[in-house]
Design a protein around this motif. Structure first.
Motif, short mmCIF file in Angstrom:
data_model
loop_
_atom_site.label_atom_id
_atom_site.label_comp_id
_atom_site.label_asym_id
_atom_site.label_seq_id
_atom_site.Cartn_x
_atom_site.Cartn_y
_atom_site.Cartn_z
N VAL A 1 0.83 -1.21 0.00
CA VAL A 1 0.00 0.00 0.00
C VAL A 1 0.86 1.26 0.00
CG1 VAL A 1 -1.76 1.28 1.29
CG2 VAL A 1 -1.90 -1.22 1.13
N GLY A 2 2.04 1.19 0.65
CA GLY A 2 2.91 2.36 0.69
C GLY A 2 2.89 3.09 2.01
N CYS A 3 2.28 2.49 3.03
CA CYS A 3 2.26 3.10 4.36
C CYS A 3 1.81 2.05 5.36
CB CYS A 3 1.32 4.30 4.40
SG CYS A 3 -0.43 3.88 4.21
N GLU A 4 1.87 2.40 6.64
CA GLU A 4 1.33 1.53 7.68
C GLU A 4 -0.18 1.68 7.66
OE1 GLU A 4 3.18 2.52 11.36
OE2 GLU A 4 5.22 2.25 10.59
N LEU A 5 -0.86 0.72 7.09
CA LEU A 5 -2.29 0.83 6.81
C LEU A 5 -3.12 0.54 8.05
CD1 LEU A 5 -4.44 1.27 4.58
CD2 LEU A 5 -4.37 -1.21 4.18
N ALA A 6 -4.11 1.39 8.32
CA ALA A 6 -5.00 1.21 9.45
C ALA A 6 -6.17 0.30 9.06
CB ALA A 6 -5.54 2.55 9.93
N ALA A 7 -6.64 -0.50 10.01
CA ALA A 7 -7.84 -1.30 9.77
C ALA A 7 -9.04 -0.39 9.56
CB ALA A 7 -8.07 -2.23 10.95
N MET A 8 -10.03 -0.90 8.84
CA MET A 8 -11.18 -0.07 8.51
C MET A 8 -11.85 0.50 9.75
SD MET A 8 -14.38 -0.73 6.01
CE MET A 8 -13.62 0.33 4.78
N GLU A 9 -11.93 -0.30 10.82
CA GLU A 9 -12.60 0.20 12.02
C GLU A 9 -11.79 1.27 12.74
OE1 GLU A 9 -10.94 -3.97 13.10
OE2 GLU A 9 -11.80 -2.94 11.36
N HIS A 10 -10.54 1.46 12.31
CA HIS A 10 -9.69 2.48 12.93
C HIS A 10 -9.54 3.74 12.08
CE1 HIS A 10 -7.69 -1.08 15.21
NE2 HIS A 10 -8.77 -0.64 15.85
N LEU A 11 -10.24 3.82 10.97
CA LEU A 11 -10.22 5.05 10.17
C LEU A 11 -10.79 6.20 11.01
CD1 LEU A 11 -11.46 3.77 6.69
CD2 LEU A 11 -9.12 4.06 7.48
N TYR A 12 -10.28 7.39 10.78
CA TYR A 12 -10.66 8.52 11.62
C TYR A 12 -10.56 9.81 10.84
CZ TYR A 12 -5.61 8.97 11.64
OH TYR A 12 -4.31 9.09 11.24
N SER A 13 -11.28 10.82 11.31
CA SER A 13 -11.14 12.17 10.76
C SER A 13 -10.02 12.88 11.51
CB SER A 13 -12.44 12.96 10.92
OG SER A 13 -13.50 12.37 10.19
N VAL A 14 -9.14 13.55 10.77
CA VAL A 14 -8.04 14.27 11.41
C VAL A 14 -8.61 15.38 12.28
CG1 VAL A 14 -6.00 15.68 11.02
CG2 VAL A 14 -6.43 13.68 9.56
N ASP A 15 -8.28 15.34 13.55
CA ASP A 15 -8.87 16.22 14.55
C ASP A 15 -8.05 17.50 14.69
OD1 ASP A 15 -10.22 17.29 16.70
OD2 ASP A 15 -9.41 15.90 18.17
N ALA A 16 -8.70 18.63 14.47
CA ALA A 16 -8.00 19.91 14.59
C ALA A 16 -7.52 20.15 16.01
CB ALA A 16 -8.92 21.05 14.14
N GLU A 17 -8.32 19.79 16.99
CA GLU A 17 -7.96 20.05 18.38
C GLU A 17 -6.66 19.35 18.76
OE1 GLU A 17 -9.84 19.73 22.91
OE2 GLU A 17 -11.02 19.13 21.16
N ALA A 18 -6.44 18.16 18.21
CA ALA A 18 -5.23 17.41 18.53
C ALA A 18 -3.98 18.10 18.01
CB ALA A 18 -5.32 16.00 17.96
N ARG A 19 -4.13 19.00 17.05
CA ARG A 19 -2.98 19.72 16.48
C ARG A 19 -2.81 21.11 17.08
NH1 ARG A 19 -3.04 19.73 10.13
NH2 ARG A 19 -0.77 19.82 10.40
N HIS A 20 -3.61 21.43 18.08
CA HIS A 20 -3.55 22.77 18.67
C HIS A 20 -2.22 22.98 19.38
CE1 HIS A 20 -4.94 25.74 21.96
NE2 HIS A 20 -4.62 26.40 20.87
N PRO A 21 -1.42 24.01 19.01
CA PRO A 21 -0.10 24.20 19.61
C PRO A 21 -0.13 25.01 20.90
CG PRO A 21 -0.43 25.83 17.91
CD PRO A 21 -1.69 24.98 17.93
N GLY A 22 -1.28 25.45 21.34
CA GLY A 22 -1.38 26.34 22.49
C GLY A 22 -1.76 27.74 22.04
N TRP A 23 -2.38 28.49 22.94
CA TRP A 23 -2.87 29.82 22.58
C TRP A 23 -1.74 30.79 22.23
CZ3 TRP A 23 -7.37 32.13 21.43
CH2 TRP A 23 -8.55 31.42 21.67
#
Length: 453
Positions: A207-229
């Motif tokens: 596939v060209g990457c470490e492939l996630a199982a279908m049940e582990h697909l996710y939307s990239v969460d903006a909050e998880a990338r928050h660097p601080g105010w």
């Protein structure tokens, strides 16, 4: 709020801090001139921020390590304690210890306090931003037959997902997956129990990457990338008219499906104006906004036909972030325009700056002004919609006394200069009280460091 108790008796002892204060007073010129010296810093269980260059003496290192251990014993793991001290010429010292607070976010550039989070769990606007409508179509290189044939040749023994499993995943994510993506998971559902370690490596290579199982697909969460105010409030991302990827922190349409061991690969269902629905992007774990275009389609990605997004078109539109004074624009009026989002004001070469040109700007959300840079802090009453405001202690006091603190704020910071060290916690607590947020606890210690040498 001043507290004479401390989470740890050793941290409550002035002698514990004496080597640290002496280090920071190295080369002290203030007390030699018969003036008070002021220092500030932070120490956490795993690091420190001290205004000192060069090697740290053994005694000081031992003291710092002792403070770190005490923080761990006190249950303040992975949190920082801020300190600030005022040392008189004769050596008499007042030391303030500011304890971790759920309402204070430790931040780079704020050595003795941090950012006040006035609204619990609030994020800066770029991290709340939703994707613009994406009319993009799949790329011409998307080839379902070629994709399936390639995958089945590479993974002849794979177990694929059922149509019911695909439909359940779409319902969970709230999106419609691309036909290419469905082909991928019809060939392999990528569950670890379906294969041994050797076959897992084969699948990742196929596939060209470490492939996630279908049940582990996710939307990239903006909050998880928050660097601080402190960093996030100053960001003003924009998506150029030819961009393939929208300048977002996350999107419901960025569906993460794999990684390269650190960064995330996602299929992009909300592309930029120059992109394609179903393109493959890489979300860099060291970045907090945006993603890199990797391939126009999943077919291209599987076949190794990767690419990079070209440079964005230049426009004549004024910038959404600007700096006035301190080497920036000469006047506030020169920075003011309807699309301005972030404004930083440094010390002027001449008279303090008027904020009158900012009145009514619809998108201005962040304003940072150095202590003494504003002609009249009360002109902020004409600036509506601010969510982050940084001012000096004296400017905050003017707003507090006049009942003019903008209630649209979600976070705030107090820019400290020497004479403002002692009142900063009292001002911070007055601000927190307006939003009924937990107050800051400060422990005051007194000691004697002896006269300047």
């Amino acid at each position: 709020m001043v507290d004479q108790r401390s989470p740890s008796h050793s941290l409550h002892d002035f002698a514990t801090w004496e080597p640290v204060l002496r280090l920071m007073l190295t080369g002290d010129t203030q007390r030699r001139a018969a003036l008070p010296a002021r220092v500030a810093g932070r120490i956490s269980q795993y690091g420190w921020s001290l205004a000192h260059r060069g090697a740290m003496p053994t005694a000081t290192r031992i003291a710092v390590e002792g403070i770190q251990k005490a923080l761990g014993r006190g249950g303040v793991q992975e949190r920082e304690i801020a300190f600030r001290a005022e040392v008189q010429p004769d050596g008499s010292t007042v030391l303030g210890l500011v304890w971790p607070s759920p309402a204070v976010e430790p931040a780079v550039g704020y050595p003795d306090l941090g950012v006040l989070v006035l609204v619990e769990s609030a994020l800066p606007e770029p991290w709340r931003r939703l994707p613009a409508p994406a009319p993009g179509a799949p790329a011409a290189s998307a080839d379902l037959e070629l994709l399936e044939r390639t995958l089945r040749e590479r993974l002849p023994d794979a177990i694929g997902a059922t149509e019911a499993e695909i439909a359940a995943t779409e319902a969970r994510l709230g999106v419609t997956l691309t036909d290419e993506f469905k082909v991928l998971y019809r060939v392999t559902r990528a569950r670890w129990e379906d294969w041994d370690h050797e076959y897992q490596d084969q699948a990742d290579t196929a596939v060209g990457c470490e492939l996630a199982a279908m049940e582990h697909l996710y939307s990239v969460d903006a909050e998880a990338r928050h660097p601080g105010w402190d960093l996030g409030a100053t960001q003003a991302p924009c998506t150029p008219p030819d961009a393939a990827v929208q300048a977002l922190a996350g999107s419901p349409g960025w569906i993460g499906f794999g990684s390269n061991g650190g960064d995330e690969y996602a299929v992009d269902l909300t592309p930029g104006p120059g992109g394609h629905t179903g393109q493959i992007i890489l979300v860099d774990h060291e970045q907090s906004i945006g993603a890199e275009l990797v391939a126009d389609s999943l077919t291209d990605f599987i076949l190794g036909r990767t690419r990079q997004e070209g440079p964005a078109l230049r426009t004549d539109e004024p910038p959404s972030a600007a700096t006035v004074g301190a080497g920036g624009l000469a006047t506030v009026r020169a920075a003011a325009h309807p699309d301005l989002e972030v404004l930083s004001i440094g010390m002027p070469d001449g008279p303090p700056f008027s904020l009158a040109p900012l009145t009514g700007l619809p998108r201005l959300r962040t304003l940072s002004a150095s202590p003494g840079a504003l002609a009249d802090p009360l002109e902020l009453t004409g600036v509506t919609g601010l969510e982050f405001l940084e001012l000096g202690a004296q400017e905050w006091r003017v707003l507090l006394d006049a009942g003019a603190v903008p209630r649209s704020l979600k976070a705030a910071a107090i820019a400290v200069r020497d004479q403002d060290h002692l009142p900063v916690v009292a001002i911070a607590n007055d601000l927190l009280a307006l939003w009924d947020r937990p107050r800051i606890v400060e422990t005051i210690l007194k000691g004697d460091l002896g006269p300047a040498t």
